[in-house]
Design an enzyme around this catalytic site. Structure first.
Site: not given
Ligand SMILES: O=C(CO)COP(=O)(O)O
Length: 258
Positions: A11, A13, A101, A103, A173, A179, A219
């Protein structure tokens, strides 16, 4: 016993413009051009503005890498400024679409009802949803992470028939692990993923639940992927930051070598 093909999805983003996307997918394709990874499905979820370029590359060179979007409108067309519809994504031959997601839930107020409408929109247009679920830190600290996550699974799949649900991908997640560099312990992730499979069995059947792939996200890196993938109910990873580094993502795809 059901064997589930692991799905490693990047992903991106809001990262990489369409030129960077081309270079990145070419690197991945080159590094994964041997047979070693055939037992693993690889997908990238670039920003909308990159999808046409990625499609052209994947189609033109017959790459095995799959791709999809990070979101979808619940509507098919109309006065929804800034939205991208299922028919548009289908026309670009997207395989996957991430839905719900954290976010999107956090910054765009997406509720389980909206997530459910988007899951249905994806199926209506032949796209496979990657339904994202997971708890915030306060919920984990209160010990309600399993119940919270299962409620999101149930809400996201509401009224979905088994024939559709059996192809969904669930991405667990935990928000506090996204992150942050704080990976959820593999056994803690397994606890929730096993509970998700149990919920799927309750909603549908054990057979359907055994066919659904459950990813872990938060992560994930080359250094921790093997331990995560060793868990019985974890069938892949949804990778954010580490998917932007082609070498690192390739190592994640080759988790069996780590
Ligand atoms: O949100 C994520 C994947 O959709 C995970 O993000 P990270 O791997 O940067 O922690």
């Amino acid at each position: 016993m059901t064997t589930r093909t692991p799905l490693m999805a990047g992903n991106w983003k809001m990262n990489l413009n369409h030129l960077e996307a081309i270079a990145h997918v070419q690197k991945l394709a080159f590094a994964l051009a041997d047979k070693d990874y055939e037992a693993v499905e690889v997908a990238v979820l670039p920003p909308f503005t990159d999808l046409r370029s990625v499609q052209t590359l994947v189609d033109g060179d017959k790459l095995k890498i799959k791709y999809g979007a990070q979101d979808i409108s619940q509507h098919d067309s109309g006065a929804y400024t800034g939205e991208i519809s299922g028919p548009m994504l289908a026309k670009l031959k997207c395989t996957y679409v991430a839905i719900g997601h954290s976010e999107r839930r956090q910054y765009h107020d997406e509720t389980d009802e909206i997530v459910n409408a988007k899951v249905k929109a994806a199926y209506k247009h032949g796209l496979t949803p990657i339904l994202c679920v997971g708890e915030e830190l306060e919920v984990r600290e209160a010990g309600s992470h399993v119940a919270h996550t299962l409620a999101q699974v149930e809400g996201g799949l509401k009224d979905l028939p088994a024939e559709q649900a059996e192809t969904v991908v669930i991405a667990y997640e935990p928000v506090w692990a996204i992150g942050t560099g704080k990976v959820c312990g593999a056994e803690d992730a397994q606890e929730v993923c096993a509970a998700v499979r149990g919920k799927l069995a309750e909603l549908y059947s054990q057979d359907v639940a055994d066919r659904i792939r459950i990813q872990y996200g938060g992560s994930v890196k080359a250094g921790n992927v093997a331990e995560i993938m060793a868990q019985a109910d974890i069938d892949g990873a949804l990778v954010g930051g580490a998917s932007l580094d082609a070498d690192e993502f390739v190592k994640i795809v080759r988790f069996r070598d780590q």
